[in-house]
Design a protein around this motif. Structure first.
Motif, PDB file in Angstrom:
ATOM      1  N   VAL B  23       0.767  -1.032  -0.107  1.00  0.00           N
ATOM      2  CA  VAL B  23       0.021   0.107   0.053  1.00  0.00           C
ATOM      3  C   VAL B  23       0.899   1.364   0.093  1.00  0.00           C
ATOM      4  O   VAL B  23       0.673   2.211  -0.677  1.00  0.00           O
ATOM      5  CB  VAL B  23      -0.985  -0.034   1.295  1.00  0.00           C
ATOM      6  N   LEU B  24       1.703   1.187   0.787  1.00  0.00           N
ATOM      7  CA  LEU B  24       2.764   2.290   0.772  1.00  0.00           C
ATOM      8  C   LEU B  24       3.454   2.652  -0.510  1.00  0.00           C
ATOM      9  O   LEU B  24       3.365   3.854  -0.910  1.00  0.00           O
ATOM     10  CB  LEU B  24       3.910   2.128   2.158  1.00  0.00           C
ATOM     11  N   SER B  27       0.162   2.889  -3.264  1.00  0.00           N
ATOM     12  CA  SER B  27      -0.850   3.642  -3.137  1.00  0.00           C
ATOM     13  C   SER B  27      -0.615   5.105  -2.516  1.00  0.00           C
ATOM     14  O   SER B  27      -0.997   6.240  -2.975  1.00  0.00           O
ATOM     15  CB  SER B  27      -1.908   3.080  -2.051  1.00  0.00           C
ATOM     16  N   TYR B  28       0.388   5.130  -1.441  1.00  0.00           N
ATOM     17  CA  TYR B  28       0.754   6.635  -0.803  1.00  0.00           C
ATOM     18  C   TYR B  28       2.074   6.953  -1.627  1.00  0.00           C
ATOM     19  O   TYR B  28       1.829   8.151  -1.769  1.00  0.00           O
ATOM     20  CB  TYR B  28       1.053   6.260   0.352  1.00  0.00           C
ATOM     21  N   MET B  31       1.193   9.339  -4.590  1.00  0.00           N
ATOM     22  CA  MET B  31       0.195  10.316  -4.115  1.00  0.00           C
ATOM     23  C   MET B  31       1.182  11.659  -4.356  1.00  0.00           C
ATOM     24  O   MET B  31       0.584  12.626  -4.499  1.00  0.00           O
ATOM     25  CB  MET B  31      -0.305  10.278  -2.568  1.00  0.00           C
TER      26      MET B  31
END
Lengths: 587, 299
Positions: B23-24, B27-28, B31
Motif C-alpha cells: 500500500v505504501l 498507493s501512498y 500520491m
C-alpha cells in the motif's frame, strides 16, 4: 508438528516476498529520482554551457568513428522503441528485433540496436507519451509533430546540427535539401536541428476511388464521373445483389467511424464537392487542413459549405442503404474485413490501398478485381484533391540523455544508401520474395529516407520499359517492379498488387495526373500545432466527428452542421484561426 | 499476559507487513504525483521543475463544454451499474439457496461466474458481433419475434443500457458467490425456530435470510459507492464510438482522449484528483449512513 513446519514455510515465503517488494520499492524510486536528477543536472548544464551537446559528445567523443559509415570499436549499444503495422508479416529468420538490418548494424557499424518495446502503430502514440513522461527515454525514437514541439520546448532534445553536418552521408543531405529543404526546416527549432523528418515532401496520400470492377461489370454499369453517378452506383451495389447470393448483404461505399484518413474515409468524397476536410483520429484534433479566403486569410476547411453539401449526400446514401448501418462503430480493421469479405463495392483511399487491405483478394479469387479511379466531382470536371503529406509530421528525435546521439545518423546513412543509394540491393534490403510472397525488408530498419517522388518516377520508368518490353534502362529496383509486371501479365495473380501500383490505369498513373495537372491542394498552414489546437483540439474533434456521424446517420438534420460551425468558432476555433493567421506560416 | 499475547501476535503482524508495504509503495507513494494537477506539467522538467499554475487545470476542465455531460454520464451509468449490480446477485443467491439439487446449484454457480474471467477486450469483440443490427443473434431473435432491429452500440439512448446489462452479466456471478457464502453463515437454529413459529419459506427469507445477509449487503453497497465516478473504462473504451459520446462518454474515457493522447498530463491528473476527492466524500458519507441506519461499522 506439521502445522509448525507450515508456519515456518509461510514465514520464509513472507520474508522472501518482503525482500522482493522492498527491492521493487528501492528500484522504482531509485530510477525515478535518478531520472529527475539527471534531467535537472542537464538543464543546469545547459545554462552553464552555450553548447548543449557538449557533454554527451565529449563522453562519446573519443569513440566516434569518422565517415558516414565508420565502425564503432568497441561496439556500442543503442536503444529505441518501435511501432509496427498490425498486418506485418516476417520471414522465418527475421523479426523486428533481429533482421538483416540489425545484424548488419552490429557487424558493419558496430551498433547493437535493441528495442525496449514494440507495439502496433495504433498504440504507439500513447505508449511513447508515457515513455516520454517517465523520463527514461531510449537513444532515439519516432514522435509526431506535437510531441516534437513539446520535447523541443522542454529542452529535452540533443542538438543534431553539427552531427548531421559532420556525419550525414551526401545522399541523405541531398534528400534533406529536396523541395526547398522542407525536411531540414521542419526539424529545425530556433536555428538548431533537433529532429530528423521521418516523412514529408510527398503528395502520394491524395485520395483515389477504388471500385469492385467485377461487380460493376455484372450490373452493367460504368465508372462514375460525377457525384450523382457515384451515388447511383453505390445504391446499385447495395440493392442489386452484385454478389448474386440472393441476400441483401452488400453495401456501396465504405466508411469507418473515424471518418478521415487514408482508407474507408470521406476525404476524397468531400473533395469531389470542392470541399476540404481533414481531422484524423491519430491527430488528436491538431492535424488540420486550412484554406485561404479571397483576402489571403486562413480559414478552416472543415466548416465550409461544400462540406455540408457532401454530408447531405452521404446522409442520402446512408438512408438508401448504400452505407453500412454500423459504420459508426466500425474501426479501420473491421472496415477492412468488410472489403475482404466481399460486402462493399467502393472505398476512397490513398495509394496504398492495393497493398492493404485488398492485396490478396484477386489472388484468392481471380474473378474479383478492383480498379482505381480519380475522384468523381459534382460537375464531372476533373477534381482537385487534398494532400496532407507535404509537410513532415513525424520526426526521429534523440534525447539529450543519449550517449551516442550520432548513432541514428549512421543508421540513417547505412539504410538509405542500401535502399535508394549506390549500395542498393533490392532483393536483400527492400523487398524479398519467398514462395511468391513479398516481404518488405525496408520496413524493418528504424529509419531511412527516400526522395519523395521516388515511387512516381519508378512508375514512369517501369511502365515505359514494360511497354517497350525492354528493362535494360532500369536500375535494380525498377527491374524488380518490371519483373513483377511481367509476372502478372504471364498469369501470376499474386503480383496483382504491383499491377495496380505501377501499370497503366494503376494508382501512380492517376496520382501522376493529379500532380501534372496541379490538382492537389495542400494545407495553407504549414506550422506546428498552435496552443489552442493543443488545448481544444480533442474536444473540437469530438464535436465534429459526433455531428458529422449523426448527420450521416440521419439522427440529426443537415442543418445541425451550421450549429456545429458556430460551436466550433465559439469553443476555440476563432482562436485557432487567429493563431494560424498570426503565425506568418500561411502560404 | 500481554507479553505473551504480543508474542502470539507477531506472526500476524508479519503477515500484514507485505500488504502495508504494498500500500505504501503503490498507493501512498504515487500520491506525490498529485502535485502535477497544479502544474503546467512539462516533459523533462518533471514534477519538480514544472511551472506551478494553481487551479488553472481545474478551470480549464470546467471551461470545456463537454465536462458536465461527461460527469452526468459517469454518474448515471455507474449508479445504474451499482444498483443493478447489487440486486441481481442478491436475488440470484436467494434463488440458488432454495435449490435442493446440489449438482444443478453448482453448475449454475460456475456458469454465471465464468464471464468474470474474460477481459473486456475479448468481450467487446464478441458483443459487437452479438449485438450487431445486421448480423447479430440478438437482433435476429428480435426480428423473428416481430420487433424492430435495434442498433444497441450505435444509438445513444441504448448505449448506457447495454453497458449496465453487460457489466452486470459479467460480474454478478462473482458477487453471487460472496452472498452465498454469507448465507451459509446463517445459524440453522434460526430457521428451525422460525419453522416452529409457523413461518413458511417466504417468511423465513424475509425474516431470517435477509437480515442475516444485511451486514454484507451494507458492506458491499458502501464500498461500491466509492466507485460512483468509475463507470468502467475498460468496458466503455472498447465499445464506444463518437456517435454515442453524448450518453456513453465517461470521465475516464474523456480524460484518456484529452490527457493521454494529447499529452496534457496536468489536466488528466486534475480530473483524477477531482474523482478521488468526490469518492472520498461519498465513501465517508455512506459509511456514516451505514453506521447510523444499519449500525454497521467497518472499522
Amino acid at each position: 508438528m506439521a502445522s509448525a513446519k507450515l508456519t515456518k514455510r509461510i514465514a520464509v515465503a513472507l520474508i522472501a516476498a518482503l525482500t522482493v517488494l522492498a527491492g521493487c520499492g528501492t528500484n522504482s524510486t531509485g530510477s525515478q529520482s535518478g531520472g529527475d536528477s539527471g534531467s535537472g543536472s542537464q538543464s543546469s548544464a545547459q545554462t552553464a554551457t552555450p553548447q548543449p551537446t557538449a557533454a554527451p559528445a565529449a563522453s562519446g567523443g573519443k569513440n566516434i568513428p569518422d565517415g558516414p559509415e565508420g565502425k564503432y570499436d568497441p561496439p556500442i549499444h543503442v536503444t529505441s522503441v518501435r511501432g509496427v503495422t498490425p498486418g506485418i508479416e516476417y520471414l522465418p529468420d527475421q523479426t523486428i528485433e533481429n533482421n538483416v538490418w540489425t545484424r548488419e548494424f552490429e557487424s558493419e557499424l558496430g551498433i547493437k540496436l535493441d528495442y525496449e518495446w514494440v507495439v502496433y502503430n495504433d498504440q504507439y502514440n500513447n505508449k511513447i507519451n508515457v515513455t516520454m513522461v517517465s523520463g527514461d527515454m531510449p537513444d532515439f525514437f519516432l514522435v509526431n509533430m506535437q510531441q516534437f514541439q513539446t520535447l523541443a520546448q522542454a529542452g529535452q532534445l540533443a542538438d543534431l546540427t553539427d552531427l548531421f553536418e559532420k556525419y550525414a552521408s551526401p545522399l541523405v543531405k541531398e534528400i534533406f535539401a529536396e523541395n526547398n529543404a522542407i525536411r531540414y526546416k521542419a526539424g529545425t527549432v530556433n536555428g538548431r536541428l533537433l529532429g530528423l523528418a521521418y516523412n514529408g515532401g510527398s503528395l502520394d496520400d491524395a485520395h483515389l476511388l477504388y471500385i469492385r470492377e467485377d461487380w460493376m461489370k455484372k450490373l452493367g454499369r460504368t465508372a462514375p464521373r460525377t457525384i450523382d453517378e457515384l451515388v447511383d452506383l453505390a445504391i446499385a451495389f447495395a440493392k442489386e445483389d452484385p454478389d448474386s447470393n440472393g441476400i441483401d448483404d452488400t453495401y456501396g461505399l465504405l466508411i469507418n467511424k473515424e471518418l478521415f484518413g487514408g482508407f474507408a474515409s470521406i476525404d476524397g468524397f468531400v473533395n469531389g464537392f470542392g470541399g476540404y476536410a481533414y481531422n484524423p483520429a491519430g491527430g488528436s484534433g491538431t492535424n488540420l487542413i486550412f484554406l485561404k479566403d479571397q483576402n489571403g486569410q486562413a480559414i478552416w476547411g472543415d466548416v465550409q459549405p461544400e462540406v455540408k453539401q457532401a454530408l447531405g449526400k452521404l446522409a442520402e446514401m446512408f438512408k438508401a442503404g448504400a452505407i453500412h448501418p454500423e459504420f459508426s462503430v466500425m474501426d479501420a480493421s473491421r472496415a477492412a474485413e468488410m472489403l475482404t469479405s466481399h460486402k462493399v463495392g467502393m472505398t476512397f483511399g490513398a495509394f496504398w490501398v492495393p497493398t492493404w487491405p485488398i492485396n490478396n483478394m484477386h489472388n484468392e479469387n481471380p474473378e474479383v478485381d478492383w480498379d482505381v479511379y480519380e475522384i468523381p466531382t459534382l460537375t464531372g470536371e476533373p477534381g482537385v484533391v487534398q494532400s496532407m503529406g507535404g509537410t513532415p509530421n513525424s520526426f526521429i528525435v534523440v534525447p539529450k540523455s543519449s550517449e551516442h546521439p550520432e548513432a541514428i545518423i549512421k543508421i540513417l546513412n547505412y539504410s538509405t544508401e542500401r535502399i535508394s543509394g549506390s549500395k542498393k540491393d533490392v532483393g536483400k534490403y527492400h523487398t524479398m520474395t519467398v514462395d511468391g510472397k513479398d516481404y518488405g525488408i525496408h520496413m524493418l530498419t528504424p529509419y531511412y529516407v527516400a526522395t519523395s517522388e521516388k515511387n512516381q518516377n519508378y512508375h514512369y520508368q517501369v511502365l515505359e520499359a514494360f511497354k517497350m518490353g525492354d528493362p535494360s534502362g532500369l536500375d535494380e529496383e525498377g527491374r524488380l517492379y518490371y519483373d513483377q509486371l511481367v509476372a502478372f501479365a504471364e498469369g501470376d495473380r499474386s503480383q496483382w498488387v504491383h499491377h495496380k501500383l505501377w501499370n497503366e490505369g494503376g494508382v501512380f498513373e492517376k496520382l501522376g495526373r493529379y500532380k501534372r495537372e496541379g490538382r492537389i491542394l495542400q494545407s495553407a498552414y504549414t506550422g506546428a500545432p498552435t496552443p489552442t489546437m493543443l488545448s481544444r483540439g480533442t474536444a473540437l474533434r469530438d464535436l465534429q466527428v459526433r455531428t458529422f456521424t449523426e448527420i450521416i446517420m440521419g439522427s440529426k438534420p443537415l442543418d445541425a452542421f451550421d450549429e456545429f460551425v458556430q460551436q466550433w468558432y465559439d469553443q476555440g476555433g476563432r482562436d485557432i484561426l487567429e493563431e494560424v493567421n498570426a503565425s506568418g506560416q500561411v502560404q | 499476559m500481554t507479553r505473551k499475547s504480543w508474542k502470539l501476535e507477531i506472526p500476524l503482524h508479519i503477515m500484514i507487513l507485505p500488504g502495508l508495504v504494498f500500500v505504501l509503495i503503490f498507493s501512498y507513494g504515487p500520491m506525490v504525483g498529485i502535485s502535477i494537477a497544479f502544474q503546467h506539467f512539462m516533459l523533462g522538467k518533471g514534477m519538480f521543475g514544472s511551472e506551478w499554475v494553481g487551479l488553472d487545470n481545474f478551470k480549464y476542465v470546467y471551461s470545456l463544454p463537454d465536462t458536465f455531460r461527461v460527469i452526468r454520464n459517469t454518474v448515471v451509468i455507474s449508479v445504474m451499474k451499482i444498483a443493478a449490480g447489487l440486486i441481481a446477485p442478491i436475488v440470484t443467491a436467494l434463488l440458488l439457496n432454495e435449490v435442493r439439487l446440489r449438482l444443478f446449484k453448482r453448475t449454475v454457480q460456475t456458469m454465471i461466474y465464468l464471464p468474470h474471467f474474460l477481459s473486456w477486450v475479448i468481450l467487446s469483440g464478441i458483443l459487437m458481433e452479438v449485438l450487431s443490427p445486421t448480423t447479430g443473434i440478438v437482433n435476429d431473435l428480435l426480428a423473428r419475434l416481430g420487433f424492430e432491429r435495434i442498433f444497441f452500440l450505435g444509438r445513444k439512448e441504448w448505449f448506457p443500457v447495454v453497458m449496465v446489462v453487460t457489466d452486470v452479466w459479467k460480474e454478478f456471478g462473482f458477487n453471487t458467490i460472496v452472498y452465498l457464502a454469507a448465507l451459509s453463515g446463517i445459524n440453522p437454529v434460526l430457521y428451525e425456530a422460525a419453522v416452529v413459529d409457523g413461518a413458511n419459506r417466504w417468511k423465513q427469507t424475509i425474516h431470517v435470510t435477509l437480515p442475516g445477509m444485511a451486514p454484507i449487503i451494507v458492506l458491499l453497497a458502501t464500498l461500491s459507492l466509492g466507485n460512483v465516478l468509475n463507470a468502467g473504462f475498460d468496458q466503455i473504451f472498447n465499445l464506444y464510438s463518437p456517435s454515442v459520446y453524448e450518453t456513453g462518454d465517461i470521465l475516464d474515457t474523456y480524460v484518456y482522449r484529452l490527457g493521454l493522447t494529447n499529452g496534457q498530463f496536468g489536466v488528466a491528473t486534475a480530473v483524477g484528483l477531482f474523482k478521488s476527492v468526490i469518492s472520498l466524500v461519498l465513501i465517508s458519507l455512506s459509511y456514516f449512513l451505514a453506521y447510523r441506519f444499519a449500525n454497521y461499522r467497518i472499522f
